[in-house]
Design a protein around this motif. Structure first.
Motif, PDB file in Angstrom:
ATOM      1  N   GLY A   1      17.625 -16.230  19.187  1.00 18.07           N
ATOM      2  CA  GLY A   1      16.222 -15.858  19.267  1.00 18.07           C
ATOM      3  C   GLY A   1      15.619 -15.649  17.893  1.00 18.07           C
ATOM      4  N   VAL A   2      14.303 -15.570  17.881  1.00 19.08           N
ATOM      5  CA  VAL A   2      13.572 -15.409  16.622  1.00 19.08           C
ATOM      6  C   VAL A   2      12.695 -14.170  16.718  1.00 19.08           C
ATOM      7  CG1 VAL A   2      11.762 -16.419  15.180  1.00 19.08           C
ATOM      8  CG2 VAL A   2      13.565 -17.870  16.097  1.00 19.08           C
ATOM      9  N   VAL A   3      12.689 -13.374  15.656  1.00 12.23           N
ATOM     10  CA  VAL A   3      11.752 -12.256  15.581  1.00 12.23           C
ATOM     11  C   VAL A   3      10.741 -12.586  14.504  1.00 12.23           C
ATOM     12  CG1 VAL A   3      11.479  -9.837  14.977  1.00 12.23           C
ATOM     13  CG2 VAL A   3      13.399 -10.556  16.405  1.00 12.23           C
ATOM     14  N   TYR A   4       9.499 -12.703  14.915  1.00 11.41           N
ATOM     15  CA  TYR A   4       8.432 -13.066  13.986  1.00 11.41           C
ATOM     16  C   TYR A   4       7.705 -11.775  13.619  1.00 11.41           C
ATOM     17  CZ  TYR A   4       4.651 -15.972  12.076  1.00 11.41           C
ATOM     18  OH  TYR A   4       3.756 -16.589  11.253  1.00 11.41           O
ATOM     19  N   GLN A   5       7.803 -11.393  12.356  1.00  9.51           N
ATOM     20  CA  GLN A   5       7.141 -10.170  11.936  1.00  9.51           C
ATOM     21  C   GLN A   5       6.022 -10.513  10.972  1.00  9.51           C
ATOM     22  OE1 GLN A   5      10.477  -8.152   9.931  1.00  9.51           O
ATOM     23  NE2 GLN A   5       9.503  -8.666   7.995  1.00  9.51           N
ATOM     24  N   SER A   6       4.913  -9.829  11.111  1.00 11.77           N
ATOM     25  CA  SER A   6       3.896 -10.006  10.088  1.00 11.77           C
ATOM     26  C   SER A   6       3.363  -8.641   9.686  1.00 11.77           C
ATOM     27  CB  SER A   6       2.769 -10.904  10.559  1.00 11.77           C
ATOM     28  OG  SER A   6       2.038 -10.330  11.589  1.00 11.77           O
ATOM     29  N   LEU A   7       3.152  -8.481   8.397  1.00 11.15           N
ATOM     30  CA  LEU A   7       2.678  -7.212   7.869  1.00 11.15           C
ATOM     31  C   LEU A   7       1.232  -7.002   8.308  1.00 11.15           C
ATOM     32  CD1 LEU A   7       4.111  -7.357   4.254  1.00 11.15           C
ATOM     33  CD2 LEU A   7       4.665  -5.664   5.979  1.00 11.15           C
TER      34      LEU A   7
ATOM     35  N   TYR B   1       7.607   2.316  -0.047  1.00  7.74           N
ATOM     36  CA  TYR B   1       6.463   2.908   0.626  1.00  7.74           C
ATOM     37  C   TYR B   1       5.664   3.798  -0.322  1.00  7.74           C
ATOM     38  CZ  TYR B   1       3.765   5.450   4.096  1.00  7.74           C
ATOM     39  OH  TYR B   1       2.734   6.004   4.803  1.00  7.74           O
ATOM     40  N   ALA B   2       6.357   4.489  -1.231  1.00  5.73           N
ATOM     41  CA  ALA B   2       5.667   5.380  -2.169  1.00  5.73           C
ATOM     42  C   ALA B   2       4.727   4.587  -3.065  1.00  5.73           C
ATOM     43  CB  ALA B   2       6.688   6.135  -3.003  1.00  5.73           C
ATOM     44  N   LEU B   3       5.173   3.412  -3.511  1.00  5.07           N
ATOM     45  CA  LEU B   3       4.313   2.592  -4.352  1.00  5.07           C
ATOM     46  C   LEU B   3       3.168   2.008  -3.527  1.00  5.07           C
ATOM     47  CD1 LEU B   3       6.907   0.804  -6.662  1.00  5.07           C
ATOM     48  CD2 LEU B   3       5.316   2.613  -7.250  1.00  5.07           C
TER      49      LEU B   3
ATOM     50  N   LEU C   1      -6.636  -0.496  -3.380  1.00  9.53           N
ATOM     51  CA  LEU C   1      -6.857  -1.495  -2.333  1.00  9.53           C
ATOM     52  C   LEU C   1      -7.135  -0.793  -1.009  1.00  9.53           C
ATOM     53  CD1 LEU C   1      -4.109  -4.050  -3.272  1.00  9.53           C
ATOM     54  CD2 LEU C   1      -6.542  -4.451  -3.273  1.00  9.53           C
ATOM     55  N   PRO C   2      -7.946  -1.423  -0.157  1.00  7.77           N
ATOM     56  CA  PRO C   2      -8.305  -0.780   1.105  1.00  7.77           C
ATOM     57  C   PRO C   2      -7.087  -0.616   2.017  1.00  7.77           C
ATOM     58  CG  PRO C   2      -9.092  -3.025   1.050  1.00  7.77           C
ATOM     59  CD  PRO C   2      -8.609  -2.719  -0.314  1.00  7.77           C
ATOM     60  N   ALA C   3      -7.297   0.207   3.041  1.00  7.75           N
ATOM     61  CA  ALA C   3      -6.202   0.513   3.969  1.00  7.75           C
ATOM     62  C   ALA C   3      -5.756  -0.702   4.751  1.00  7.75           C
ATOM     63  CB  ALA C   3      -6.643   1.614   4.923  1.00  7.75           C
ATOM     64  N   LYS C   4      -6.686  -1.653   4.954  1.00  9.26           N
ATOM     65  CA  LYS C   4      -6.324  -2.808   5.762  1.00  9.26           C
ATOM     66  C   LYS C   4      -5.668  -3.918   4.943  1.00  9.26           C
ATOM     67  CE  LYS C   4      -9.752  -2.301   9.369  1.00  9.26           C
ATOM     68  NZ  LYS C   4     -11.046  -2.775   9.890  1.00  9.26           N
ATOM     69  N   ALA C   5      -5.459  -3.670   3.661  1.00 10.92           N
ATOM     70  CA  ALA C   5      -4.888  -4.720   2.825  1.00 10.92           C
ATOM     71  C   ALA C   5      -3.388  -4.836   3.032  1.00 10.92           C
ATOM     72  CB  ALA C   5      -5.186  -4.430   1.356  1.00 10.92           C
ATOM     73  N   CYS C   6      -2.852  -5.922   2.505  1.00 10.24           N
ATOM     74  CA  CYS C   6      -1.424  -6.206   2.653  1.00 10.24           C
ATOM     75  C   CYS C   6      -0.606  -5.157   1.914  1.00 10.24           C
ATOM     76  CB  CYS C   6      -1.145  -7.593   2.087  1.00 10.24           C
ATOM     77  SG  CYS C   6       0.590  -7.987   1.880  1.00 10.24           S
ATOM     78  N   PRO C   7       0.344  -4.522   2.575  1.00 14.26           N
ATOM     79  CA  PRO C   7       1.127  -3.480   1.903  1.00 14.26           C
ATOM     80  C   PRO C   7       1.963  -3.999   0.740  1.00 14.26           C
ATOM     81  CG  PRO C   7       1.856  -3.807   4.181  1.00 14.26           C
ATOM     82  CD  PRO C   7       0.664  -4.639   3.999  1.00 14.26           C
ATOM     83  N   LEU C   8       2.342  -5.268   0.773  1.00 15.20           N
ATOM     84  CA  LEU C   8       3.147  -5.827  -0.301  1.00 15.20           C
ATOM     85  C   LEU C   8       2.312  -5.869  -1.585  1.00 15.20           C
ATOM     86  CD1 LEU C   8       5.559  -8.754   0.273  1.00 15.20           C
ATOM     87  CD2 LEU C   8       4.537  -8.412  -1.940  1.00 15.20           C
TER      88      LEU C   8
END
Lengths: 339, 325, 424
Positions: free
Chosen positions: C367-373, C98-100, C108-115
């Motif tokens: 079950g499946v957990v679908y996560q998206s950043l 998270y620090a990086l 990069l803008p706030a709405k960009a991908c955190p990865l």
């Protein structure tokens, strides 16, 4: 039982296949020295033009048998055509198209030429998708011609004149096995051009060109001739009832493409077809290199009379492809309940 | 005075003619004389003459004949035929004491082709002149094969068979190398070897003569292995039609060997036995007259070059991509 | 303030910032490790090595990679076999810090991908594992944000190489494009690491990776015995592959596998057999961002497998070489990295749904957990197709949006709990 299954699934099938190919090459090409003859109607090439042959291929049989008038088929000749065909089918369905991959001496020679090419480090050639589709048809055309021309020699089609006797056994006159297999015993008498008539000049020249094409093609493309082989086309008509089968479970396929990448003939349908269970196509020679290269458990299976005798496993894949020489770990996994 | 001279002359001429008669070669002729050609025709792969039989079954035919050359051939008359011994052996070594049939085409061996392999036919005549017993053996080997019976055990079935107990003096044609098979026909230019056997043992010093029906002849003395090798001549230029049809010419091989009997055997009426054996056969014009291996090699080399060039050009595109490897 | 003083202050500031960054990273790792140790009491012995590696990662004194040739990679599209063959070590700089992520927010803008943000944060701060100084960063053009990130000029001088990745995998033209891209990459690698890639080197590189893949497959198969090891720990194990020495990693995973096999054979009472088995799919959870699998396992579920490019997809697919020559090995490598790929940047991506369903069957998932950043459009858009496919097959799915921040877990916990309860 599970140990045997694990041993077979992890084994190096390609090595086993090379050994079987050598054994049958010796039997079929040199068998005559010891008066061995497997059968007169073998579903693979074993050329009677080679005096020391250990068997005779079915194609020369059917060409001679079809060289008869229509009326002849109602008599004893028709029965002998039927019995020959049934013997052929009977021999064929035991091994299905593995006759091509494991036994055919012409196939063995092509595999040896491939090994030679590897020694020289020359890159192999592959057909692209369009060439593959269009060249596939040639073997069916050859098959139809070899069945129709002998009939046309004894009977007149649509009032046209009968085909000249010089075309007797037309496929055998062109087949590279006629020139190559006797040469393997030191008999080079089949290399000649026959000037006695126009037909023979054309046929023998074509035969020489085809022999040259055979060598150059097989050197650069793995199993070049098998793509055009009429025996392969004839076998495919009965492949569905074979006892030995190659089966794919489409759900387990990850589309990695390993199977069609190692396929000598270059069949893409093994990788792309996710629906059909029986994926033996007319070009397939059932050498099972695809099963060896598949890293998914139970995706490709070899079945004999319904019993699975060889299947793709990840353990087998790593055993065959990787080397643990410099590492002190083993690939073998312990058998567990889940196997 | 004149009477005795005349008598002596007659006796001499008579004995001479007898000898002349005796020394006429006897053999089993495989081809018909002019006046019987209408009854027979050539049939089969080996181009033997056959007589049409009942129900479409053909019977193959050999005529006992004698003559001094292949062209001046005379069929044997019924008298001599009755005195001779005939044998016919099947490929399985079964035999019958055979009696000749009197056919439309004269006295002849007639036999069906039953089993696959070589059938051996023999005619044996014995003459006693002065102190020599002449045993004249006429032999013929006839190959029986139909492709529909398959090609099993070819190497075994074509080996020449001998019968030393019944036939004291024989000649065999050694099979060609590499393998000879059922579809074999001798060609001009081939080397053919004959082996002479006396009671199954090889004979050294026998006189073997090879003659063709154009009166070409050559004589060789057998070596210590009992063999004599001849090269079949090509004594005329066949037309293309004759080449294609594989027009058959005939040859005849004669072997002669004299054995002196032991002096202990005083019972016998003769001191010497002179064996003669004849062996007829067919040959065709050399196939090399229209088959050329030289041109085949040229075609192959040129094709390889052209195909290689085409393939290299078509591979060059992918090679460009992979060239950086 | 004089210039001298301000300069000195700046001198002090930068290491200060750095130290605060380093301490933040250390905190994240320690927190994650302690969470793992406390939550999973039944941890196998072999896990210790992997957790230690993360401790080594944040240890400033550890400079193992300082004098080695390192190539930084940014995606699983980058063929690691070629990098090993050129004598370099690949280090994957996708991370879950998270620090990086916050450091990367400068660019990069706030709405960009955190990865992507965390990656550029790593590049900008030169914070590579074990003091590595990469010769270059290989950045595939797989997704838009990753691709454009490579153009941004940061404080770092390390060259960023764009590896051209096709957006389609089925057409012949795309495959040829990819092959040419790999061949060009190979020559760039040879120039950068100043070592030619020869046949034997490539063969031994492929072999090294085969052995790692074999151990991974074993590990994966063992996870079918649900409860033998927790999903979070499994993800941690595989995530150490990003930067660890491959032979050491393979050997220690081998030991872990042996231990797990013994556990199964002794038939230890697995008290998690009633727990609902979950498969995770979508944007990757990379250590120390193990928020979601940890929460699932804390609240009664067990993560048996996943579809992440940071874990399962990284080591799953194999290379099949027919002739061990350059003309066959390079196309084999190219095919392996493209054909079985289920990255959502490819279109159509039917293989992903198929593989997911097959994985569910094999691992007996409930079950499946679908996560998206938040900010990853590709996974978000694909969620529509995947979720409808799973619903058609009668498999319960939960869709959650995630990010890298350690807060905001309240709502997620509620939804997860409800979901897990519905599965029991």
């Amino acid at each position: 039982m599970k140990k045997i299954r694990k041993y077979i699934d992890n084994s190096n099938l390609s090595l086993f296949r090379s050994i079987i190919q050598i054994i049958f090459f010796i039997i079929l090409v040199y068998g005559g020295f010891k008066a061995i003859s497997i059968s007169e109607k073998i579903p693979t090439f074993a050329c009677p033009y080679n005096v020391r042959t250990g068997g005779t291929c079915y194609l020369i049989n059917i060409q001679h048998q079809l060289h008869s008038e229509w009326a002849g088929f109602i008599t004893w000749r028709g029965i002998s055509v039927l019995t020959a065909l049934l013997t052929f089918i009977g021999l064929f369905i035991i091994l299905n198209k593995s006759w091509c991959g494991f036994i055919c001496p012409l196939g063995t020679i092509q595999d040896w030429l491939t090994k030679l090419r590897r020694l020289f480090g020359v890159r192999f050639s592959r057909y692209n998708k369009t060439s593959f589709k269009s060249l596939k048809v040639i073997k069916y055309i050859v098959l139809i011609l070899l069945l129709v021309i002998p009939l046309g020699m004894s009977n007149s089609f649509f009032g046209l004149p009968k085909i000249t006797e010089d075309m007797s056994a037309p496929y055998c006159q062109l087949c590279p096995a006629r020139t190559v297999l006797p040469a393997a015993t030191g008999d080079f008498t089949q290399f000649y051009i026959d000037f006695s008539s126009t037909t023979t000049i054309i046929m023998t020249t074509l035969a020489m060109i085809i022999t040259a094409l055979f060598f150059v093609g097989s050197f650069l493309k793995k199993r070049f001739f098998c793509f055009f082989c009429p025996m392969s086309a004839l076998q495919f008509l009965f492949a569905k009832i074979g006892l030995l089968r190659l089966v794919k479970v489409g759900n387990k396929c990850t589309s990695c493409g390993n199977c069609s990448r190692v396929c000598d003939i270059g069949i893409n349908a093994i990788a792309d077809d996710l629906e059909n269970k029986f994926i033996v196509k007319d070009d397939c020679m059932m050498c099972f290199k695809c099963v060896e290269a598949c890293p998914e458990n139970n995706c490709l299976k070899v079945k004999f009379t319904g019993l699975t005798i060889f299947r793709s496993t990840d353990e087998g894949f790593f055993k065959r492809f990787s080397k643990t020489k410099d590492y002190n770990i083993t690939i073998d996994r312990k058998l567990s309940k889940n196997d | 005075m004149i009477k005795s001279f005349f008598i002596v002359l007659c006796i001499t001429i008579f004995s001479l003619s007898l000898e002349a008669q005796v020394f006429q070669t006897e053999w089993l002729c495989p081809y018909p004389q002019q006046h019987v050609k209408q009854h027979v025709k050539i049939s089969g792969m080996q181009k033997y003459y056959a007589m049409p039989g009942k129900y479409g079954k053909e019977k193959f035919i050999l005529w006992p004949a004698k003559g001094n050359s292949l062209t001046e051939v005379e069929y044997m008359d019924s008298l001599t035929v009755k005195k001779s011994q005939f044998y016919l052996f099947s490929p399985d070594r079964e035999y019958e004491k055979y009696s000749l049939k009197n056919t439309k085409s004269g006295y002849a061996f007639l036999y069906d082709f039953g089993k696959e392999g070589y059938h051996n036919a023999y005619m044996i005549n014995k003459y006693l002149i002065h102190d020599t017993l002449f045993i004249m053996i006429s032999k013929a080997e006839r190959l029986s094969h139909k492709c529909r019976n398959g090609h099993k055990d070819v190497q075994k079935k074509i080996e020449p068979l001998i019968y030393p107990n019944l036939i004291p003096f024989e000649m065999i044609r050694l099979r060609m190398k590499p393998g000879e098979n059922y579809h074999f026909l001798l060609e001009s230019g081939n080397h053919v070897t004959f082996k002479v056997l006396h009671r199954g043992k090889e004979v050294k010093g026998a006189e073997v003569t090879f003659t063709t029906n154009k009166d070409w002849h050559k004589t060789i003395i057998t070596n210590k292995k009992g063999t004599a090798t001849f090269q079949v001549p090509s004594d005329y230029f066949p037309s293309m039609g004759e080449l294609k049809q594989k027009k058959v010419s005939y040859y005849l091989v004669k072997a002669k060997f004299t054995v002196a009997l032991d002096s202990k055997d005083t019972n016998s009426q003769f001191k010497y036995i002179c064996y003669t054996c004849t062996y007829p056969g067919e040959y065709i014009p050399s196939q090399s007259l229209y088959k050329s291996s030289f041109w085949a090699v040229i075609v192959i080399v040129v094709s390889v070059l052209i195909i290689s060039i085409i393939v290299i050009i078509s591979r060059s595109e992918k090679n460009k991509i992979l060239s950086r490897l | 303030m004089t210039k001298e003083v301000s300069d000195k202050l700046q001198e002090l500031k930068i290491p200060e910032l750095k130290s605060s960054l380093t301490s933040k990273l250390k905190n994240e790792v320690y927190k994650a490790i302690s969470e793992i140790k406390t939550t999973f009491q039944d941890s196998p012995e072999g896990m210790k090595y992997f957790l230690n590696r993360y401790e080594d990662l944040i240890d400033d004194q550890n400079k193992d990679y300082k004098n080695k040739k390192i190539i930084a990679t940014n995606c699983i599209y980058v063929p690691e076999e070629l990098i090993y063959a050129s004598g370099a070590i690949p280090v994957r700089i996708c991370n879950g810090f998270y620090a990086l992520d916050q450091a990367g927010a400068n660019y990069l803008p706030a709405k960009a991908c955190p990865l992507v943000r965390s990656t550029i944060g790593m590049i900008d701060n030169n914070y590579y594992p074990f003091g590595a100084e990469p010769l270059m960063v290989v950045n595939p053009s797989s997704c838009d944000q990753k691709k454009k990130m490579g153009e941004i000029q940061t404080k770092s001088n390390i060259p960023i190489y764009l590896l051209e990745t096709p957006p389609v995998k089925d057409s012949d033209d795309a495959r040829e494009y990819w092959l040419k891209s790999i061949i060009r990459f190979k020559s760039i690698l040879e120039k950068t690491s100043r070592q030619k890639i020869t046949k034997s080197k490539l063969k031994s590189a492929i072999n090294k990776i085969y052995l790692a893949q074999n151990e991974f497959r074993r590990f994966n198969n063992l996870r079918k015995n649900a409860g033998i090891i927790s999903g979070t720990e499994a993800i941690t194990v595989i995530n150490t592959y990003f930067f660890d020495d491959i032979e050491s990693w393979t050997t220690h995973l081998n030991l872990l596998n042996n231990e797990l096999e013994k556990k199964i054979q002794i038939k230890k009472q697995l008290n998690s057999t009633d727990k609902p088995r979950i498969i995770l799919t979508g944007s990757p959870s990379i250590f120390p961002n193990i928020k979601i699998p940890l929460l699932i396992e804390k609240h009664g579920g067990i993560v048996v497998n996943d579809d992440f490019c940071s874990s399962t997809r990284f080591l799953y697919d194999t290379i099949a070489v027919d002739e061990w020559n350059m003309y066959d090995m390079i196309p084999a490598i190219a095919e392996r990295y493209l054909k079985p790929s289920t990255c959502p940047n490819l279109s159509p991506n039917k293989d992903r749904g198929r593989k997911l369903i097959e994985t569910i069957k094999e691992f007996n998932a409930n079950g499946v957990v679908y996560q998206s950043l938040a900010g990853c459009h590709l996974f978000e858009i694909e969620s529509l197709n995947i979720i409808s496919l799973l619903r058609q097959s009668g498999i319960p799915v939960l869709y959650i949006e995630v990010d890298y921040s350690p807060e905001n877990t309240g709502q997620i916990i509620t939804r997860l709990e409800a979901f897990l309860e519905s599965l029991t």
